[in-house]
Design a protein around this motif. Structure first.
Motif, PDB file in Angstrom:
ATOM      1  N   ASP A   1      -5.297  21.529  12.219  1.00 46.34           N
ATOM      2  CA  ASP A   1      -5.126  21.170  14.190  1.00 46.34           C
ATOM      3  C   ASP A   1      -4.595  20.240  14.102  1.00 46.34           C
ATOM      4  O   ASP A   1      -3.760  20.527  14.706  1.00 46.34           O
ATOM      5  N   LYS A   2      -4.728  19.529  13.960  1.00 44.54           N
ATOM      6  CA  LYS A   2      -3.866  17.887  13.941  1.00 44.54           C
ATOM      7  C   LYS A   2      -3.427  17.121  13.245  1.00 44.54           C
ATOM      8  O   LYS A   2      -4.675  16.581  12.180  1.00 44.54           O
ATOM      9  N   VAL A   3      -2.526  16.190  12.718  1.00 48.70           N
ATOM     10  CA  VAL A   3      -2.419  15.117  11.902  1.00 48.70           C
ATOM     11  C   VAL A   3      -2.435  13.865  12.666  1.00 48.70           C
ATOM     12  O   VAL A   3      -1.676  13.510  13.489  1.00 48.70           O
ATOM     13  N   GLU A   4      -3.153  12.918  11.845  1.00 46.17           N
ATOM     14  CA  GLU A   4      -3.614  11.618  12.949  1.00 46.17           C
ATOM     15  C   GLU A   4      -2.610  10.788  11.695  1.00 46.17           C
ATOM     16  O   GLU A   4      -2.384  10.649  11.674  1.00 46.17           O
ATOM     17  N   SER A   5      -2.252   9.696  12.806  1.00 42.57           N
ATOM     18  CA  SER A   5      -1.577   8.755  12.527  1.00 42.57           C
ATOM     19  C   SER A   5      -1.990   7.404  12.008  1.00 42.57           C
ATOM     20  O   SER A   5      -3.097   7.496  12.389  1.00 42.57           O
ATOM     21  N   ASN A   6      -1.839   6.783  10.302  1.00 42.95           N
ATOM     22  CA  ASN A   6      -3.303   6.566  10.031  1.00 42.95           C
ATOM     23  C   ASN A   6      -1.939   5.173  10.049  1.00 42.95           C
ATOM     24  O   ASN A   6      -1.738   4.820   8.710  1.00 42.95           O
ATOM     25  N   HIS A   7      -1.576   4.347  10.478  1.00 40.53           N
ATOM     26  CA  HIS A   7      -0.478   3.085  10.697  1.00 40.53           C
ATOM     27  C   HIS A   7      -1.835   1.414   9.959  1.00 40.53           C
ATOM     28  O   HIS A   7      -2.986   1.608  10.221  1.00 40.53           O
ATOM     29  N   GLY A   8      -0.842   1.509   8.964  1.00 43.02           N
ATOM     30  CA  GLY A   8      -1.414   0.358   8.311  1.00 43.02           C
ATOM     31  C   GLY A   8      -2.220   0.865   6.877  1.00 43.02           C
ATOM     32  O   GLY A   8      -3.092  -0.053   6.167  1.00 43.02           O
ATOM     33  N   THR A   9      -2.307   2.369   6.067  1.00 44.43           N
ATOM     34  CA  THR A   9      -2.596   2.526   5.551  1.00 44.43           C
ATOM     35  C   THR A   9      -1.262   2.465   4.131  1.00 44.43           C
ATOM     36  O   THR A   9      -0.529   2.041   4.396  1.00 44.43           O
ATOM     37  N   LEU A  10      -2.081   2.765   3.051  1.00 38.95           N
ATOM     38  CA  LEU A  10      -1.261   2.821   2.074  1.00 38.95           C
ATOM     39  C   LEU A  10      -0.453   3.754   2.087  1.00 38.95           C
ATOM     40  O   LEU A  10      -0.317   4.469   2.137  1.00 38.95           O
ATOM     41  N   LYS A  11       1.391   3.417   2.061  1.00 43.88           N
ATOM     42  CA  LYS A  11       2.982   4.350   2.252  1.00 43.88           C
ATOM     43  C   LYS A  11       2.295   5.676   1.034  1.00 43.88           C
ATOM     44  O   LYS A  11       2.885   6.722   1.973  1.00 43.88           O
ATOM     45  N   TYR A  12       2.050   5.451   0.316  1.00 48.38           N
ATOM     46  CA  TYR A  12       2.234   6.546  -0.660  1.00 48.38           C
ATOM     47  C   TYR A  12       0.705   7.817  -0.639  1.00 48.38           C
ATOM     48  O   TYR A  12       1.028   8.838  -0.655  1.00 48.38           O
ATOM     49  N   GLN A  13      -1.017   6.714   0.125  1.00 49.87           N
ATOM     50  CA  GLN A  13      -1.817   8.112  -0.747  1.00 49.87           C
ATOM     51  C   GLN A  13      -2.403   8.027   0.721  1.00 49.87           C
ATOM     52  O   GLN A  13      -3.169   8.586   0.353  1.00 49.87           O
ATOM     53  N   GLY A  14      -1.319   7.168   1.476  1.00 45.69           N
ATOM     54  CA  GLY A  14      -2.606   7.901   3.070  1.00 45.69           C
ATOM     55  C   GLY A  14      -3.768   6.931   3.177  1.00 45.69           C
ATOM     56  O   GLY A  14      -4.718   6.982   3.774  1.00 45.69           O
ATOM     57  N   LEU A  15      -4.390   6.478   2.412  1.00 46.65           N
ATOM     58  CA  LEU A  15      -5.485   5.247   2.998  1.00 46.65           C
ATOM     59  C   LEU A  15      -5.505   4.085   1.773  1.00 46.65           C
ATOM     60  O   LEU A  15      -4.455   3.369   1.670  1.00 46.65           O
ATOM     61  N   CYS A  16      -6.171   2.662   2.650  1.00 51.60           N
ATOM     62  CA  CYS A  16      -6.000   1.765   1.457  1.00 51.60           C
ATOM     63  C   CYS A  16      -7.214   1.265   0.985  1.00 51.60           C
ATOM     64  O   CYS A  16      -8.861   1.917   1.673  1.00 51.60           O
ATOM     65  N   PRO A  17      -6.961  -0.069   0.298  1.00 45.18           N
ATOM     66  CA  PRO A  17      -8.238  -0.482  -0.289  1.00 45.18           C
ATOM     67  C   PRO A  17      -9.487  -0.892   0.894  1.00 45.18           C
ATOM     68  O   PRO A  17      -8.782  -1.795   1.709  1.00 45.18           O
ATOM     69  N   PRO A  18     -10.862  -0.886   0.734  1.00 47.08           N
ATOM     70  CA  PRO A  18     -11.624  -1.874   1.307  1.00 47.08           C
ATOM     71  C   PRO A  18     -11.674  -2.903   1.230  1.00 47.08           C
ATOM     72  O   PRO A  18     -12.333  -4.099   1.904  1.00 47.08           O
ATOM     73  N   VAL A  19     -11.210  -4.011   0.004  1.00 40.52           N
ATOM     74  CA  VAL A  19     -10.645  -5.723  -0.445  1.00 40.52           C
ATOM     75  C   VAL A  19     -10.042  -5.088  -1.102  1.00 40.52           C
ATOM     76  O   VAL A  19      -8.857  -4.688  -1.642  1.00 40.52           O
ATOM     77  N   THR A  20      -9.069  -7.089  -1.160  1.00 42.20           N
ATOM     78  CA  THR A  20      -7.632  -6.877  -1.724  1.00 42.20           C
ATOM     79  C   THR A  20      -7.674  -6.396  -3.547  1.00 42.20           C
ATOM     80  O   THR A  20      -8.632  -7.037  -3.759  1.00 42.20           O
ATOM     81  N   ARG A  21      -6.885  -5.625  -3.772  1.00 44.16           N
ATOM     82  CA  ARG A  21      -7.149  -5.147  -5.238  1.00 44.16           C
ATOM     83  C   ARG A  21      -5.920  -6.167  -5.879  1.00 44.16           C
ATOM     84  O   ARG A  21      -4.848  -6.509  -5.278  1.00 44.16           O
ATOM     85  N   THR A  22      -6.501  -5.819  -6.976  1.00 43.13           N
ATOM     86  CA  THR A  22      -5.731  -7.402  -7.708  1.00 43.13           C
ATOM     87  C   THR A  22      -5.220  -7.058  -9.405  1.00 43.13           C
ATOM     88  O   THR A  22      -5.678  -5.580  -9.158  1.00 43.13           O
ATOM     89  N   GLU A  23      -4.611  -7.129 -10.311  1.00 42.45           N
ATOM     90  CA  GLU A  23      -4.805  -6.803 -11.615  1.00 42.45           C
ATOM     91  C   GLU A  23      -5.918  -6.830 -12.574  1.00 42.45           C
ATOM     92  O   GLU A  23      -6.465  -6.003 -13.935  1.00 42.45           O
ATOM     93  N   ASP A  24      -6.924  -7.422 -12.092  1.00 44.18           N
ATOM     94  CA  ASP A  24      -8.177  -7.633 -13.206  1.00 44.18           C
ATOM     95  C   ASP A  24      -9.023  -5.847 -12.321  1.00 44.18           C
ATOM     96  O   ASP A  24     -10.021  -6.106 -13.215  1.00 44.18           O
ATOM     97  N   ASP A  25      -8.199  -5.193 -11.526  1.00 49.76           N
ATOM     98  CA  ASP A  25      -9.242  -3.766 -11.164  1.00 49.76           C
ATOM     99  C   ASP A  25      -9.218  -2.375 -11.483  1.00 49.76           C
ATOM    100  O   ASP A  25      -7.164  -2.779 -11.737  1.00 49.76           O
ATOM    101  N   PHE A  26     -10.125  -2.017 -12.387  1.00 52.99           N
ATOM    102  CA  PHE A  26      -9.555  -0.923 -12.849  1.00 52.99           C
ATOM    103  C   PHE A  26      -9.500   0.922 -12.254  1.00 52.99           C
ATOM    104  O   PHE A  26     -10.078   1.465 -12.328  1.00 52.99           O
ATOM    105  N   ASP A  27      -7.639   0.699 -11.685  1.00 50.71           N
ATOM    106  CA  ASP A  27      -8.156   2.669 -11.272  1.00 50.71           C
ATOM    107  C   ASP A  27      -7.425   2.904 -11.696  1.00 50.71           C
ATOM    108  O   ASP A  27      -7.928   4.423 -10.805  1.00 50.71           O
TER     109      ASP A  27
END
Length: 114
Positions: free
Chosen positions: A73-99
């Motif tokens: 029905d409608k598209v919500e604006s998600n300011h402050g999320t990851l530019k490519y996937q439309g989401l952001c992690p709950p904690v800061t990610r590092t190179e040690d995380d196995f995404d």
């Protein structure tokens, strides 16, 4: 005229909508080199096929597209999320995380290069 089909048992779900578009990406990739000599009628690498399929799967699942085809029905604006996937992690990610483990082919041991 070229006719292609995907033989798949589906139900009307978001998962199957995404899957069928992913598979159509494979079909489109095959069609692009169908007129090549026989020895060149396969993809250079299975990863290329998966990339084309994933591009279609990702593009069909965006809120803007879902709204344009009447499934949202409608598209919500998600300011402050990851530019490519439309989401952001709950904690800061590092190179040690196995995404990469979040990608199906990694935990399922489906090789990109065979």
């Amino acid at each position: 005229m070229i006719v292609s089909r995907i033989k798949q048992c589906t139900v009307v779900t978001m998962d199957d909508l995404i899957t069928v578009h992913h598979e159509m990406g494979h079909v489109q990739y095959f069609l692009q080199y169908k007129d090549q000599p026989v020895s060149f009628r396969d993809g250079a690498n299975p990863g290329f096929h998966e990339a084309i399929g994933d591009v279609l799967a990702l593009s069909v699942s965006t809120p803007k597209h879902l709204q344009s085809i009447g499934l949202l029905d409608k598209v919500e604006s998600n300011h402050g999320t990851l530019k490519y996937q439309g989401l952001c992690p709950p904690v800061t990610r590092t190179e040690d995380d196995f995404d990469p483990g979040a990608k199906f082919h990694i935990p399922a041991n489906v090789p990109y290069v065979r």
